[in-house]
Write a protein that holds these residues in place. Sequence first.
Motif, PDB file in Angstrom:
ATOM      1  N   ASN A 140      57.879  13.291  38.481  1.00  0.00           N
ATOM      2  CA  ASN A 140      57.528  13.368  39.895  1.00  0.00           C
ATOM      3  C   ASN A 140      56.616  14.778  40.392  1.00  0.00           C
ATOM      4  OD1 ASN A 140      58.645  10.546  40.279  1.00  0.00           O
ATOM      5  ND2 ASN A 140      60.512  11.747  40.963  1.00  0.00           N
ATOM      6  N   ILE A 141      55.549  14.734  40.508  1.00  0.00           N
ATOM      7  CA  ILE A 141      54.640  15.823  40.912  1.00  0.00           C
ATOM      8  C   ILE A 141      54.212  15.783  42.228  1.00  0.00           C
ATOM      9  CG2 ILE A 141      52.814  17.134  40.384  1.00  0.00           C
ATOM     10  CD1 ILE A 141      52.885  15.697  37.346  1.00  0.00           C
ATOM     11  N   LEU A 142      54.363  16.752  42.967  1.00  0.00           N
ATOM     12  CA  LEU A 142      54.114  17.189  44.572  1.00  0.00           C
ATOM     13  C   LEU A 142      52.719  18.077  44.389  1.00  0.00           C
ATOM     14  CD1 LEU A 142      54.462  16.776  47.520  1.00  0.00           C
ATOM     15  CD2 LEU A 142      56.076  18.559  47.268  1.00  0.00           C
ATOM     16  N   VAL A 143      51.695  17.569  44.791  1.00  0.00           N
ATOM     17  CA  VAL A 143      50.623  18.387  45.159  1.00  0.00           C
ATOM     18  C   VAL A 143      50.363  18.821  46.507  1.00  0.00           C
ATOM     19  CG1 VAL A 143      47.925  18.649  44.757  1.00  0.00           C
ATOM     20  CG2 VAL A 143      49.475  17.068  43.107  1.00  0.00           C
ATOM     21  N   ILE A 144      50.238  20.196  46.653  1.00  0.00           N
ATOM     22  CA  ILE A 144      50.119  20.624  48.097  1.00  0.00           C
ATOM     23  C   ILE A 144      48.584  21.353  47.747  1.00  0.00           C
ATOM     24  CG2 ILE A 144      50.721  22.533  49.805  1.00  0.00           C
ATOM     25  CD1 ILE A 144      53.493  22.452  48.107  1.00  0.00           C
ATOM     26  N   ALA A 145      47.822  20.990  48.717  1.00  0.00           N
ATOM     27  CA  ALA A 145      46.339  21.369  48.882  1.00  0.00           C
ATOM     28  C   ALA A 145      45.795  21.695  50.267  1.00  0.00           C
ATOM     29  CB  ALA A 145      45.497  20.267  48.186  1.00  0.00           C
ATOM     30  N   ALA A 146      45.316  22.951  50.265  1.00  0.00           N
ATOM     31  CA  ALA A 146      44.797  23.421  51.621  1.00  0.00           C
ATOM     32  C   ALA A 146      43.287  23.932  51.304  1.00  0.00           C
ATOM     33  CB  ALA A 146      45.745  24.571  52.056  1.00  0.00           C
ATOM     34  N   GLY A 147      42.448  23.386  52.099  1.00  0.00           N
ATOM     35  CA  GLY A 147      41.155  23.610  52.077  1.00  0.00           C
ATOM     36  C   GLY A 147      40.541  23.634  50.563  1.00  0.00           C
ATOM     37  N   PHE A 148      40.956  22.288  49.930  1.00  0.00           N
ATOM     38  CA  PHE A 148      40.488  22.131  48.551  1.00  0.00           C
ATOM     39  C   PHE A 148      40.067  20.790  48.476  1.00  0.00           C
ATOM     40  CE2 PHE A 148      42.390  20.482  44.254  1.00  0.00           C
ATOM     41  CZ  PHE A 148      41.248  21.116  43.563  1.00  0.00           C
ATOM     42  N   LEU A 156      45.296  26.093  46.747  1.00  0.00           N
ATOM     43  CA  LEU A 156      45.335  26.765  48.077  1.00  0.00           C
ATOM     44  C   LEU A 156      43.882  27.425  48.353  1.00  0.00           C
ATOM     45  CD1 LEU A 156      48.932  27.868  48.441  1.00  0.00           C
ATOM     46  CD2 LEU A 156      48.088  25.689  49.048  1.00  0.00           C
ATOM     47  N   THR A 157      42.811  26.871  48.733  1.00  0.00           N
ATOM     48  CA  THR A 157      41.494  27.477  48.801  1.00  0.00           C
ATOM     49  C   THR A 157      41.153  27.788  50.283  1.00  0.00           C
ATOM     50  OG1 THR A 157      41.055  26.343  46.787  1.00  0.00           O
ATOM     51  CG2 THR A 157      39.090  27.211  47.864  1.00  0.00           C
ATOM     52  N   PRO A 158      41.434  28.906  50.749  1.00  0.00           N
ATOM     53  CA  PRO A 158      41.066  29.218  52.096  1.00  0.00           C
ATOM     54  C   PRO A 158      39.631  29.173  52.399  1.00  0.00           C
ATOM     55  CG  PRO A 158      41.452  31.448  51.000  1.00  0.00           C
ATOM     56  CD  PRO A 158      41.825  30.135  50.174  1.00  0.00           C
ATOM     57  N   THR A 159      39.247  28.290  53.205  1.00  0.00           N
ATOM     58  CA  THR A 159      37.542  27.945  53.740  1.00  0.00           C
ATOM     59  C   THR A 159      37.097  29.500  54.049  1.00  0.00           C
ATOM     60  OG1 THR A 159      38.238  25.836  54.425  1.00  0.00           O
ATOM     61  CG2 THR A 159      36.477  26.855  55.084  1.00  0.00           C
ATOM     62  N   ALA A 160      37.814  30.327  54.843  1.00  0.00           N
ATOM     63  CA  ALA A 160      37.279  31.796  55.114  1.00  0.00           C
ATOM     64  C   ALA A 160      37.027  32.429  54.269  1.00  0.00           C
ATOM     65  CB  ALA A 160      38.060  32.128  56.301  1.00  0.00           C
ATOM     66  N   ALA A 161      37.520  32.140  52.873  1.00  0.00           N
ATOM     67  CA  ALA A 161      37.305  33.045  51.766  1.00  0.00           C
ATOM     68  C   ALA A 161      36.191  32.644  51.116  1.00  0.00           C
ATOM     69  CB  ALA A 161      38.576  33.215  50.910  1.00  0.00           C
ATOM     70  N   LEU A 162      35.634  31.312  51.370  1.00  0.00           N
ATOM     71  CA  LEU A 162      34.552  30.913  50.612  1.00  0.00           C
ATOM     72  C   LEU A 162      33.101  31.503  51.133  1.00  0.00           C
ATOM     73  CD1 LEU A 162      35.591  27.143  50.117  1.00  0.00           C
ATOM     74  CD2 LEU A 162      36.050  29.061  48.828  1.00  0.00           C
ATOM     75  N   VAL A 163      33.096  32.268  52.147  1.00  0.00           N
ATOM     76  CA  VAL A 163      32.127  32.817  52.856  1.00  0.00           C
ATOM     77  C   VAL A 163      31.569  34.202  51.877  1.00  0.00           C
ATOM     78  CG1 VAL A 163      30.845  33.663  54.905  1.00  0.00           C
ATOM     79  CG2 VAL A 163      32.442  31.985  54.943  1.00  0.00           C
ATOM     80  N   ALA A 169      35.917  24.806  44.296  1.00  0.00           N
ATOM     81  CA  ALA A 169      35.042  24.711  45.771  1.00  0.00           C
ATOM     82  C   ALA A 169      33.385  24.595  45.351  1.00  0.00           C
ATOM     83  CB  ALA A 169      35.230  26.179  46.458  1.00  0.00           C
ATOM     84  N   PRO A 170      33.066  23.443  45.686  1.00  0.00           N
ATOM     85  CA  PRO A 170      31.504  23.154  45.358  1.00  0.00           C
ATOM     86  C   PRO A 170      30.653  24.222  46.641  1.00  0.00           C
ATOM     87  CG  PRO A 170      32.752  21.105  45.472  1.00  0.00           C
ATOM     88  CD  PRO A 170      33.679  22.133  45.566  1.00  0.00           C
ATOM     89  N   ALA A 171      31.374  24.544  47.573  1.00  0.00           N
ATOM     90  CA  ALA A 171      30.637  25.327  48.488  1.00  0.00           C
ATOM     91  C   ALA A 171      30.195  26.744  47.956  1.00  0.00           C
ATOM     92  CB  ALA A 171      31.484  25.619  49.587  1.00  0.00           C
ATOM     93  N   LEU A 172      30.676  27.041  46.779  1.00  0.00           N
ATOM     94  CA  LEU A 172      30.472  28.306  46.263  1.00  0.00           C
ATOM     95  C   LEU A 172      29.100  28.275  45.239  1.00  0.00           C
ATOM     96  CD1 LEU A 172      33.934  29.461  44.726  1.00  0.00           C
ATOM     97  CD2 LEU A 172      32.675  30.518  46.864  1.00  0.00           C
TER      98      LEU A 172
END
Length: 250
Positions: free
Chosen positions: A17-25, A89-96, A191-194
Motif C-alpha cells: 500500500n503506497i501513499l503518494v503525496i504531491a504538491a505542485g507536481f 513536493l515541487t514548489p511552483t514559486a521555485a520554478l521561476v 516539472a515541464p515548466a523548466l
Amino acid sequence: MDDSAMLGPDRSVKDKNILVIAAGFDGADSLKSGLLKHSAQVCLVTDAQGVDASGTFFGADFSSRSSLASVLSHAAQQLGRVDAVVLALTPTAALVSRPITSMSVDDWREACLDPLRLTRHCLQESFRLFDGGTGCIIVLGPNFSLTGSAGLTALSTVSEGQRSLMKSAARQWGGQGIRLNWVGVDSLVLAPALHDAPIPPSPEMGPPPPALGFAPALAEGVAESIAILVGASALTGVSLPVDGGVWMVP
C-alpha cells in the motif's frame, strides 16, 4: 530458474500500500499509474484540482500540519496499512528562474522555506501513519540539485534541503525499521515548466546523450525505481539519480 523465485520490481511492491503525496507536481497521475502497473495499491493526495477519481484526493490543503494530517488520515483509511510514502513536493514559486539578489524575504519564504516546512510536516505525518511499524519513504527531487543551477537557487536549495532531511530521518528511524531514500529525476520530468530554464549541461563542456540513450519517462523509469527501493530492505539514506545516466553523480 523459476521466475517466481526472482526478485523483480513487481514482487517488491506487489500488494504493498503506497501513499503518494504531491504538491505542485504535474506528473502525479502518471506516477500513480506507473506504480499501479507494478501491482501496488496506490492512493494519491495532491493539491491539484481534478474530477473525482478512484484512489485520489484532489485539492488537498497542505497549508498547515493539521490540515495535512486530516487528509492523510482519510487517505490512510482508504488504503488500510500504509507500507510506503512517496513525496513529490515541487514548489511552483521555485520554478521561476531569477537572480537570488532579486528575491525578497517573502519571495524566499514562498519558494524555499514554506516548501521545506511542508516536507518536514510530511515526514512527521508519514512516521505517524506507520504507527510503530516498518515503512519506507521516498522523496523525489530534480537531479540537478546535486550540482546547482544558476537562476534556480530556491529549487536547488529546497531539493538539497529535502535530501538532507531524508538522510537525517534515515539515521533517526532506521532502528525502527523505517527506511528513507531520495530519487533524483530529470528536471523536465519533474516539472515541464523548466523547459526554458538555465539548467547547466552535463558535463559542462556540452550535453551528451544519456548513457542509456534515453531519459526514462516518469511512469516507467521512476515508478520502477521506486518499486525497487520499496522492496530493497538493505537500502536507506541513498541518493539515486534516475535519469538514464545524464549526470552520473553520487
